[in-house]
Design a protein around this motif. Structure first.
Motif, mmCIF file in Angstrom:
data_model
loop_
_atom_site.group_PDB
_atom_site.id
_atom_site.type_symbol
_atom_site.label_atom_id
_atom_site.label_comp_id
_atom_site.label_asym_id
_atom_site.label_seq_id
_atom_site.Cartn_x
_atom_site.Cartn_y
_atom_site.Cartn_z
ATOM 1 N N GLU A 293 60.487 21.807 27.099
ATOM 2 C CA GLU A 293 59.131 22.214 27.415
ATOM 3 C C GLU A 293 58.826 21.907 28.881
ATOM 4 O O GLU A 293 59.178 20.842 29.392
ATOM 5 N N THR A 294 58.176 22.834 29.553
ATOM 6 C CA THR A 294 57.803 22.659 30.949
ATOM 7 C C THR A 294 56.593 23.534 31.230
ATOM 8 O O THR A 294 56.211 24.365 30.412
ATOM 9 N N PHE A 295 55.986 23.344 32.379
ATOM 10 C CA PHE A 295 54.828 24.161 32.735
ATOM 11 C C PHE A 295 55.295 25.558 33.126
ATOM 12 O O PHE A 295 56.219 25.716 33.937
ATOM 13 N N ARG A 296 54.657 26.544 32.569
ATOM 14 C CA ARG A 296 54.970 27.949 32.840
ATOM 15 C C ARG A 296 53.662 28.702 33.074
ATOM 16 O O ARG A 296 52.614 28.312 32.555
ATOM 17 N N GLY A 297 53.740 29.790 33.833
ATOM 18 C CA GLY A 297 52.528 30.555 34.086
ATOM 19 C C GLY A 297 52.768 31.765 34.956
ATOM 20 O O GLY A 297 53.910 32.111 35.295
ATOM 21 N N HIS A 298 51.672 32.421 35.313
ATOM 22 C CA HIS A 298 51.747 33.591 36.189
ATOM 23 C C HIS A 298 50.502 33.626 37.061
ATOM 24 O O HIS A 298 49.479 32.995 36.750
ATOM 25 N N LEU A 299 50.594 34.379 38.151
ATOM 26 C CA LEU A 299 49.461 34.604 39.046
ATOM 27 C C LEU A 299 49.582 35.996 39.632
ATOM 28 O O LEU A 299 50.571 36.316 40.293
ATOM 29 N N TYR A 300 48.596 36.854 39.344
ATOM 30 C CA TYR A 300 48.461 38.168 39.965
ATOM 31 C C TYR A 300 47.114 38.182 40.682
ATOM 32 O O TYR A 300 46.090 37.812 40.101
ATOM 33 N N ASN A 302 44.746 39.830 44.421
ATOM 34 C CA ASN A 302 44.702 40.651 45.633
ATOM 35 C C ASN A 302 43.385 40.424 46.352
ATOM 36 O O ASN A 302 42.400 39.939 45.767
ATOM 37 N N GLY A 303 43.356 40.775 47.624
ATOM 38 C CA GLY A 303 42.153 40.675 48.439
ATOM 39 C C GLY A 303 42.186 41.700 49.551
ATOM 40 O O GLY A 303 43.255 42.126 49.991
ATOM 41 N N LEU A 304 41.024 42.118 49.993
ATOM 42 C CA LEU A 304 40.907 43.087 51.082
ATOM 43 C C LEU A 304 39.673 42.739 51.899
ATOM 44 O O LEU A 304 38.589 42.547 51.333
ATOM 45 N N PHE A 305 39.841 42.663 53.240
ATOM 46 C CA PHE A 305 38.773 42.228 54.122
ATOM 47 C C PHE A 305 38.701 43.141 55.346
ATOM 48 O O PHE A 305 39.723 43.645 55.826
ATOM 49 N N THR A 306 37.491 43.333 55.840
ATOM 50 C CA THR A 306 37.274 44.121 57.048
ATOM 51 C C THR A 306 37.315 43.204 58.270
ATOM 52 O O THR A 306 36.626 42.179 58.309
ATOM 53 N N ILE A 307 38.141 43.572 59.242
ATOM 54 C CA ILE A 307 38.195 42.831 60.500
ATOM 55 C C ILE A 307 37.123 43.354 61.441
ATOM 56 O O ILE A 307 36.324 42.597 61.998
ATOM 57 N N LYS A 308 37.105 44.655 61.610
ATOM 58 C CA LYS A 308 36.091 45.366 62.368
ATOM 59 C C LYS A 308 36.152 46.810 61.927
ATOM 60 O O LYS A 308 37.068 47.188 61.172
ATOM 61 N N PRO A 309 35.212 47.664 62.309
ATOM 62 C CA PRO A 309 35.249 49.050 61.840
ATOM 63 C C PRO A 309 36.603 49.702 62.086
ATOM 64 O O PRO A 309 37.111 49.715 63.212
ATOM 65 N N GLY A 310 37.211 50.219 61.012
ATOM 66 C CA GLY A 310 38.505 50.875 61.113
ATOM 67 C C GLY A 310 39.686 49.955 60.888
ATOM 68 O O GLY A 310 40.806 50.432 60.701
ATOM 69 N N TRP A 311 39.466 48.644 60.890
ATOM 70 C CA TRP A 311 40.578 47.695 60.761
ATOM 71 C C TRP A 311 40.338 46.778 59.565
ATOM 72 O O TRP A 311 39.245 46.252 59.372
ATOM 73 N N LYS A 312 41.384 46.586 58.746
ATOM 74 C CA LYS A 312 41.305 45.729 57.566
ATOM 75 C C LYS A 312 42.588 44.924 57.434
ATOM 76 O O LYS A 312 43.639 45.303 57.937
ATOM 77 N N TRP A 313 42.472 43.809 56.739
ATOM 78 C CA TRP A 313 43.651 43.054 56.341
ATOM 79 C C TRP A 313 43.516 42.690 54.878
ATOM 80 O O TRP A 313 42.409 42.632 54.324
ATOM 81 N N GLY A 314 44.637 42.473 54.218
ATOM 82 C CA GLY A 314 44.588 42.159 52.805
ATOM 83 C C GLY A 314 45.869 41.520 52.337
ATOM 84 O O GLY A 314 46.834 41.350 53.096
ATOM 85 N N PHE A 315 45.892 41.194 51.078
ATOM 86 C CA PHE A 315 47.081 40.578 50.493
ATOM 87 C C PHE A 315 47.166 40.960 49.027
ATOM 88 O O PHE A 315 46.181 41.345 48.391
ATOM 89 N N GLY A 316 48.355 40.859 48.486
ATOM 90 C CA GLY A 316 48.595 40.997 47.065
ATOM 91 C C GLY A 316 49.630 39.972 46.658
ATOM 92 O O GLY A 316 50.623 39.785 47.369
ATOM 93 N N VAL A 317 49.405 39.295 45.560
ATOM 94 C CA VAL A 317 50.352 38.282 45.107
ATOM 95 C C VAL A 317 50.697 38.545 43.648
ATOM 96 O O VAL A 317 49.819 38.828 42.829
ATOM 97 N N GLU A 318 51.989 38.515 43.331
ATOM 98 C CA GLU A 318 52.492 38.691 41.974
ATOM 99 C C GLU A 318 53.647 37.714 41.779
ATOM 100 O O GLU A 318 54.683 37.839 42.441
ATOM 101 N N THR A 319 53.475 36.760 40.921
ATOM 102 C CA THR A 319 54.535 35.779 40.675
ATOM 103 C C THR A 319 54.382 35.207 39.276
ATOM 104 O O THR A 319 53.270 35.146 38.734
ATOM 105 N N GLN A 320 55.494 34.828 38.670
ATOM 106 C CA GLN A 320 55.474 34.149 37.386
ATOM 107 C C GLN A 320 56.706 33.253 37.293
ATOM 108 O O GLN A 320 57.717 33.490 37.963
ATOM 109 N N THR A 321 56.605 32.216 36.485
ATOM 110 C CA THR A 321 57.658 31.213 36.437
ATOM 111 C C THR A 321 58.916 31.710 35.752
ATOM 112 O O THR A 321 60.019 31.278 36.082
#
Length: 730
Positions: A293-300, A302-321
């Motif tokens: 027995e051990t710790f197990r899990g997952h994480l999905y 995402n995020g999206l942000f505006t830097i200035k008009p026309g420009w954005k940054w974001g991320f997506g994360v998908e992982t599981q043990t």
């Protein structure tokens, strides 16, 4: 004539009112401004008869009584106002209409000034969302607490002599106007008039409220792998801009699991995530555990942000043990797009990216990391991409056409296997001319330079540089014939281009074109590949025809069919790419649109030698009368299959209404080539305006290492204004 009585020195029935009639403004215009504030405190009372009883200091109104005050209206058969206690009692068909249009009903009400307190006998009300509530008695306190005795609540239409689809009966209920929650004591949920659940305490948001913290409807079922299970979500409205759902689940065969879903909105963007964790060993499809027995899990997330008009940054994360964690616990949403790029089945993708776009430019850059969930995946051979970048600048040169320049880079590294670092710089130009006779003529030219820095131990070279390009033209002859019942359009098209020879060096590792297939969508493109690692040079000629028929009733049929010829075979293209020889297979697409009755889309590839079927992809949907369904079918011939074997499958999902709201549900995803039902669902449902009930049998025959065929049985239902019980992912 009905009598009109006006009070200006105190508020009668403050809270039941409307705009004062002209008769109530008999004062001259000189003192109109002085009495404007006092007007808000006046009550207008209209009735067939209004008289004063001096013995007990009351005013009595009878017959079609209507009291108006600040946008509210009270209607009754009889009303008595006590000047001494400043309370009013209305009886007989009492209706209270609020300023927002909502209505309350009672046999009798007794209220104080400004509706600060009061009670009602035979109370009922219509709430937002078609919900209704009825009680033998109701008491309203000045602090916004409304207590009701022997209450019935439902969001279903209420018809005389017929039980609603569902209703809640409770000994007592409290509506808190500040928290906008309805809480019940000794509540019984009835379905069709039959008691189903008893709960000593139950609460849910007032239909007028937007969102409130509290327990959500649970999910329960039986599975051959997990056994009997029960999931109880709790929704926490952390703030106006964030929320959290915590969902503990207990299982018969394995240890409990905690699920967490969260969302938060910021000034410049938002994030969301879905996670779970448990402390458990591995287990097979029978729920038999093995290992530590051990710790197990997952994480999905995402995020999206505006830097200035026309420009954005974001991320997506998908992982599981564990690579089978999502299949064991039936974690969904694995294939959702969480950024610029989408993952492949049974592959997780985490990414960090930035994009910029203006009137004449576009750019993006991303860092990618992959996690393999397939049995054959080796983490050391999966690439890390840092960065993958693209930028383009284009110009509208008027009569001279359009031009653009672009730059791209891709840096892939592996612990084991070939590394690849690429930088590219290119440009293209095109224009459109109308020739005599109605022909369209589109000349074009493109040129690109690539530089690859390679792993010499794997590729045999430490670097490769090349120049690739094409120049040519596309000529088409669009024809249209308008008719009384149908319009016809036909457009034969020919594309001819000549490109650099020997464009593909065998030392270049193919990363972005492994599963590429030339089809009708790229039939008239000079470079039939469209990616970077492989390039289609030499001479080529494409010919095809597009036809469309549009009927006046909205029905539309369209098809495109064509083929490509090449001056030289390129051994770097395989058979699956459809660019391996001096001529391609025939490619075609067809669509049929008949409104909701039928929507059909298909793509086909036919062997160039005998026109035998090499590939077929088809999707159809229909909704008419009592039948709704969607289906997809695919078939790939062994000649072009990457695995070298036939691949065929079908997906069906639909619902057939039987009678009286009852329907049969079916869903099947079948791998025909392996004779396996990937997933199968069969059930019965009942649906009306306020509820949906489902009894579903679910089976999967997929085998993946320690996991084998699985079966489950669930009861799922959704009640309007209360939420869903069971899975809603059908």
């Amino acid at each position: 004539m009905p009598s009109v009585v006006k009070w200006s020195h105190y508020a009668l029935l403050a809270g039941f009112s409307a705009v004062l009639p002209v008769a109530a403004h008999a004062q001259g215009t000189a003192d109109a401004g002085a009495t404007a504030e006092a007007t808000d405190e006046r009550v207008v009372l209209e009735a067939d008869t209004v008289y004063e009883n001096s013995a007990d200091n009351t005013i009595i109104a009878e017959g079609n009584v209507e009291a108006l005050y600040q946008g509210r209206i009270l209607r009754a058969d009889r009303l008595i106002y006590d000047r001494t206690t400043e309370r009013a009692r209305a009886s007989g068909n009492v209706i209270i209409i609020e300023a927002d249009g909502s209505q309350q009903f009672a046999d009798e009400v007794d209220v104080g000034p400004n509706l600060s307190d009061g009670y009602a006998i035979g109370y009922s009300a219509r709430l937002e969302g078609n919900a209704s509530v009825a009680a033998k008695s109701a008491i309203r306190r000045s602090d916004g607490i409304n207590a009701m005795e022997h209450i019935v609540y439902t969001a279903c239409p209420v018809c005389e002599g017929k039980n609603p689809t569902w209703q809640i009966r409770a000994r007592r209920a409290v509506l808190d106007e500040e928290t906008q929650m309805i809480s019940y004591r000794d509540a019984v949920l009835e379905v069709g008039g039959v008691p189903v659940f008893y709960l000593p305490y139950l609460s849910h948001p007032d239909p007028n409220s937007e969102r409130r913290s509290g327990f959500l409807m649970p999910n329960a079922g039986i599975s051959t792998m997990l056994g009997t299970f029960y999931k109880q979500p709790y929704y926490w409205a952390v703030s106006d801009y964030s929320d959290l759902t915590i969902s503990p689940t207990v299982y018969e065969n394995v240890n409990p699991l905690i699920g967490v879903e969260g969302r938060k909105r910021f000034y410049s963007g938002a994030v969301s995530f879905d996670a779970s964790f448990t402390h458990e060993a591995d287990f097979d499809s029978n729920g038999t555990t093995f290992g530590e027995e051990t710790f197990r899990g997952h994480l999905y997330g995402n995020g999206l942000f505006t830097i200035k008009p026309g420009w954005k940054w974001g991320f997506g994360v998908e992982t599981q043990t564990d690579d089978l964690y999502d299949l064991r616990y039936r974690i969904s949403n694995q294939n959702a797009k969480r950024g610029l790029y989408s993952n492949q089945p049974r592959r997780l993708l985490s990414q960090l990216f930035v994009t910029g776009q203006g009137d004449s430019y576009y750019t993006d850059a991303a860092v990618l990391n992959f996690q393999g969930l397939r049995g054959e995946d080796d983490a050391s051979r999966l690439p890390q991409v840092a960065p993958l970048a693209y930028a383009e600048k284009y110009w509208d040169m008027g009569n001279l056409g359009f031009a653009s320049v672009n730059a791209s880079s891709a840096i892939l590294t592996r612990d084991v296997g070939a590394d690849s670092h690429r930088v590219s710089l290119g440009g293209d130009w095109s224009t459109m001319k109308i020739l005599p006779g109605g022909f369209t003529f589109k000349p074009f030219a493109e040129l690109r330079g690539d530089y690859y820095l390679l792993d010499e131990a794997v590729s045999g070279k430490d670097s490769v540089s090349r120049a690739v390009g094409n120049t040519g033209a596309t000529i088409a002859y669009p024809l249209i014939r308008r008719g009384k019942n149908v319009d016809l359009m036909i457009e034969p098209t020919v594309m001819a281009a000549w490109g650099f020879a020997n464009a593909n060096d065998p030392a270049i590792p193919v990363e972005d074109s492994l599963l590429y297939e030339f089809d009708e969508s790229s039939l008239f493109e000079p470079n039939g590949v469209g990616n970077f690692d492989l390039y289609e040079g030499d001479g080529k000629l494409s010919a095809g025809i597009t036809a469309r028929a549009i009927w006046k009733n909205g029905t539309e049929v369209a098809t495109t069919v064509g083929r490509r010829w090449r001056s030289r075979a390129d051994p770097n293209f395989d058979v699956a790419s459809n660019l391996n020889g001096t001529s391609s297979d025939w490619v075609a697409s067809t669509s049929l649109k008949m409104g909701s009755a039928l929507q059909l889309n298909s793509r086909v590839r036919l062997n160039e030698d005998d026109l035998s079927l090499s590939r077929l992809d088809m999707r159809a949907s229909t909704s008419f009368n009592r039948f709704r369904a969607v289906g997809q079918y695919y078939k790939i011939d062994p000649r072009i299959s990457p695995a070298g074997t036939s691949d065929e499958g079908i997906y069906l999902r639909g619902e057939i209404d039987i009678a009286g709201g009852y329907s049969v549900i079916f869903s099947q995803l079948r791998d025909i080539s392996r004779n396996v039902d990937t997933r199968q669902e069969l059930g019965i449902a009942y649906t009306d305006d306020c509820a949906r009930f489902e009894i579903i049998y679910d089976r999967s025959e997929v085998r993946d290492r320690t996991l084998g065929p699985q079966e489950s049985f669930q009861i799922r239902f959704s009640l309007l204004s209360l939420g869903n019980f069971g899975s809603n992912g059908f």
